[in-house]
Design an enzyme around this catalytic site. Structure first.
Site, PDB file in Angstrom:
ATOM      1  N   TYR A  27       0.827  -1.204   0.000  1.00  0.00           N
ATOM      2  CA  TYR A  27       0.000   0.000   0.000  1.00  0.00           C
ATOM      3  C   TYR A  27       0.866   1.261   0.000  1.00  0.00           C
ATOM      4  CZ  TYR A  27      -3.267   3.607   1.490  1.00  0.00           C
ATOM      5  OH  TYR A  27      -4.002   4.771   1.558  1.00  0.00           O
TER       6      TYR A  27
ATOM      7  N   LYS B 270       1.282   4.115  -2.960  1.00  0.00           N
ATOM      8  CA  LYS B 270       0.978   5.540  -2.791  1.00  0.00           C
ATOM      9  C   LYS B 270       2.214   6.403  -3.086  1.00  0.00           C
ATOM     10  CE  LYS B 270      -3.398   5.193  -1.872  1.00  0.00           C
ATOM     11  NZ  LYS B 270      -4.423   5.765  -2.755  1.00  0.00           N
TER      12      LYS B 270
HETATM   13  N1  LIG Z   1      -9.049   6.486   5.228  1.00  0.00           N
HETATM   14  C1  LIG Z   1      -7.763   6.693   5.383  1.00  0.00           C
HETATM   15  O1  LIG Z   1      -7.208   6.615   6.493  1.00  0.00           O
HETATM   16  C2  LIG Z   1      -6.945   7.094   4.185  1.00  0.00           C
HETATM   17  C3  LIG Z   1      -5.719   7.727   4.400  1.00  0.00           C
HETATM   18  C4  LIG Z   1      -4.951   8.095   3.303  1.00  0.00           C
HETATM   19  C5  LIG Z   1      -5.404   7.835   2.025  1.00  0.00           C
HETATM   20  N2  LIG Z   1      -6.593   7.212   1.835  1.00  0.00           N
HETATM   21  C6  LIG Z   1      -7.025   6.950   0.461  1.00  0.00           C
HETATM   22  O2  LIG Z   1      -8.297   7.522   0.265  1.00  0.00           O
HETATM   23  C7  LIG Z   1      -8.937   6.870  -0.831  1.00  0.00           C
HETATM   24  C8  LIG Z   1     -10.382   6.602  -0.461  1.00  0.00           C
HETATM   25  O3  LIG Z   1     -10.426   5.643   0.570  1.00  0.00           O
HETATM   26  P1  LIG Z   1     -11.405   5.787   1.816  1.00  0.00           P
HETATM   27  O4  LIG Z   1     -10.568   6.057   3.007  1.00  0.00           O
HETATM   28  O5  LIG Z   1     -12.514   6.696   1.496  1.00  0.00           O
HETATM   29  O6  LIG Z   1     -11.888   4.261   1.943  1.00  0.00           O
HETATM   30  P2  LIG Z   1     -13.299   3.573   1.644  1.00  0.00           P
HETATM   31  O7  LIG Z   1     -14.363   4.197   2.461  1.00  0.00           O
HETATM   32  O8  LIG Z   1     -13.020   2.122   1.801  1.00  0.00           O
HETATM   33  O9  LIG Z   1     -13.574   3.921   0.117  1.00  0.00           O
HETATM   34  C9  LIG Z   1     -12.946   3.237  -0.937  1.00  0.00           C
HETATM   35  C10 LIG Z   1     -13.753   3.462  -2.204  1.00  0.00           C
HETATM   36  O10 LIG Z   1     -13.086   2.794  -3.277  1.00  0.00           O
HETATM   37  C11 LIG Z   1     -14.049   2.007  -3.961  1.00  0.00           C
HETATM   38  N3  LIG Z   1     -13.413   0.825  -4.545  1.00  0.00           N
HETATM   39  C12 LIG Z   1     -12.726  -0.150  -3.892  1.00  0.00           C
HETATM   40  N4  LIG Z   1     -12.348  -1.108  -4.757  1.00  0.00           N
HETATM   41  C13 LIG Z   1     -12.805  -0.711  -5.985  1.00  0.00           C
HETATM   42  C14 LIG Z   1     -12.751  -1.289  -7.286  1.00  0.00           C
HETATM   43  N5  LIG Z   1     -12.126  -2.465  -7.504  1.00  0.00           N
HETATM   44  N6  LIG Z   1     -13.346  -0.646  -8.312  1.00  0.00           N
HETATM   45  C15 LIG Z   1     -13.989   0.531  -8.098  1.00  0.00           C
HETATM   46  N7  LIG Z   1     -14.066   1.142  -6.893  1.00  0.00           N
HETATM   47  C16 LIG Z   1     -13.487   0.512  -5.855  1.00  0.00           C
HETATM   48  C17 LIG Z   1     -15.060   1.614  -2.898  1.00  0.00           C
HETATM   49  O11 LIG Z   1     -16.329   1.348  -3.489  1.00  0.00           O
HETATM   50  P3  LIG Z   1     -16.926  -0.105  -3.792  1.00  0.00           P
HETATM   51  O12 LIG Z   1     -16.593  -0.987  -2.638  1.00  0.00           O
HETATM   52  O13 LIG Z   1     -18.391   0.185  -3.939  1.00  0.00           O
HETATM   53  O14 LIG Z   1     -16.307  -0.532  -5.074  1.00  0.00           O
HETATM   54  C18 LIG Z   1     -15.150   2.902  -2.097  1.00  0.00           C
HETATM   55  O15 LIG Z   1     -16.058   3.786  -2.709  1.00  0.00           O
HETATM   56  C19 LIG Z   1      -8.099   5.625  -1.122  1.00  0.00           C
HETATM   57  O16 LIG Z   1      -7.302   5.850  -2.250  1.00  0.00           O
HETATM   58  C20 LIG Z   1      -7.228   5.485   0.112  1.00  0.00           C
HETATM   59  O17 LIG Z   1      -6.021   4.834  -0.164  1.00  0.00           O
HETATM   60  C21 LIG Z   1      -7.381   6.839   2.885  1.00  0.00           C
END
Ligand SMILES: NC(=O)c1ccc[n+]([C@@H]2O[C@H](COP(=O)([O-])OP(=O)(O)OC[C@H]3O[C@@H](n4cnc5c(N)ncnc54)[C@H](OP(=O)(O)O)[C@@H]3O)[C@@H](O)[C@H]2O)c1
Length: 268
Positions: free
Chosen positions: A157, A161
């Site tokens: 991961y 990133k």
């Molecule tokens: N939360 C944190 O702590 C954090 C920190 C730094 C960066 N980020 C980044 O923020 C971004 C959003 O993540 P989040 O924190 O909002 O997590 P999340 O709530 O798990 O959201 C992830 C999203 O990605 C979609 N997704 C997953 N697999 C997919 C696939 N194969 N095809 C299409 N869509 C897919 C999911 O929708 P479906 O399941 O409906 O497909 C969901 O809408 C990510 O890139 C993550 O790495 C998160």
């Protein structure tokens, strides 16, 4: 040449991973200002719920169900835009996933999906959509504070990133003369579904001590990311704590960083 920044007023945005977390929040904050939002993710029902929540706001909202970890899913998004005569002005590459636990014990399938989604989908969707995008335009790539660290028990991961940040900063330079602003946002720990998806069934975890100090709500992450895009910033670390941590990690000698991370892994 730095880009001038991109104003989201009346934009036509494609948001990946819009069914929950940061993606849904991007949709919420853009809906009162945008002309059109295309929400992309795998879960149709969850997308429809976000769409319903946004009804009555300015933007027309379309949902497109697609698995972006697959070539067919990525191609289908571009085909949908062409078929419907949609020329996006904003692409938010937000969909992403993690996997807590050691690399050696990881499932090959989950590891491959992570690379496909975090790296390949972001890259190839940008490649496919750039020719369709009307200028001036903006791209927000969602990276992570983890991009600055080689993270044990979250190795693929963090590396994926690091790719996103490097790729985005290079694109920001390449695309500025074309009037396209590229902003890479590097959130720290944010309460979304991320951890639930990243956890393995055997309970394997990564050391998340101290994350509470950096945690900010999704609304603040998105607000600061869109402000950075507006101001033509190529990279942003939303939140004061994350911003300081990002600067420190980027400047720290790698040997010292490995020493700290080794000790942290031992104490986990
Ligand atoms: N939360 C944190 O702590 C954090 C920190 C730094 C960066 N980020 C980044 O923020 C971004 C959003 O993540 P989040 O924190 O909002 O997590 P999340 O709530 O798990 O959201 C992830 C999203 O990605 C979609 N997704 C997953 N697999 C997919 C696939 N194969 N095809 C299409 N869509 C897919 C999911 O929708 P479906 O399941 O409906 O497909 C969901 O809408 C990510 O890139 C993550 O790495 C998160």
């Amino acid at each position: 040449m730095e880009a001038n920044g991109f104003c989201v007023e009346n934009c036509r945005a494609v948001i990946t991973g819009a069914s929950s977390g940061l993606g849904a929040e991007f949709a919420r904050q853009l809906a009162p200002q945008a002309e059109l939002l295309v929400l992309v993710a795998r879960r149709a029902e969850a997308l429809e719920m976000v769409k319903k929540e946004l009804s009555g706001l300015k933007a027309k909202v379309l949902c497109f169900v697609s698995d972006l970890a697959k070539d067919e899913g990525r191609d289908a998004v571009a085909a949908f835009l062409v078929e419907n005569g949609i020329k996006p002005t904003l692409l938010i590459n937000n969909a992403g996933m993690g996997d807590y636990g050691s690399f050696v014990s990881s499932s090959a399938e989950k590891t491959r999906s992570q690379i496909e989604l975090n790296i390949t989908a972001l890259t190839m969707l940008t490649h496919a959509l750039l020719p369709l995008m009307e200028r001036p335009a903006g791209i927000v790539n969602v990276s992570s504070l983890a991009s600055t660290l080689p993270m044990p028990d979250l190795a693929v991961y963090a590396a994926s990133k690091a790719y996103v940040t490097s790729f985005s900063e290079a694109l920001a330079i390449e695309l500025a003369p074309e009037n396209i602003s590229v902003c890479c946002t590097c959130p720290g720990p944010t309460p979304t579904n991320f951890s639930k998806t990243a956890k393995r069934e055997d309970g394997s975890d990564t050391n998340r001590d101290g994350q509470g100090l950096l945690r900010i709500p999704p609304a603040q992450v998105v607000r600061e990311s869109l402000a950075a895009l507006r101001h033509g910033q190529a990279c942003v670390f939303p939140g004061v704590g994350v911003s300081i941590a990002g600067r420190v990690f980027r400047l720290m000698p790698r040997r010292l960083m490995r020493m700290i991370l080794r000790r942290r892994a031992r104490n986990a």
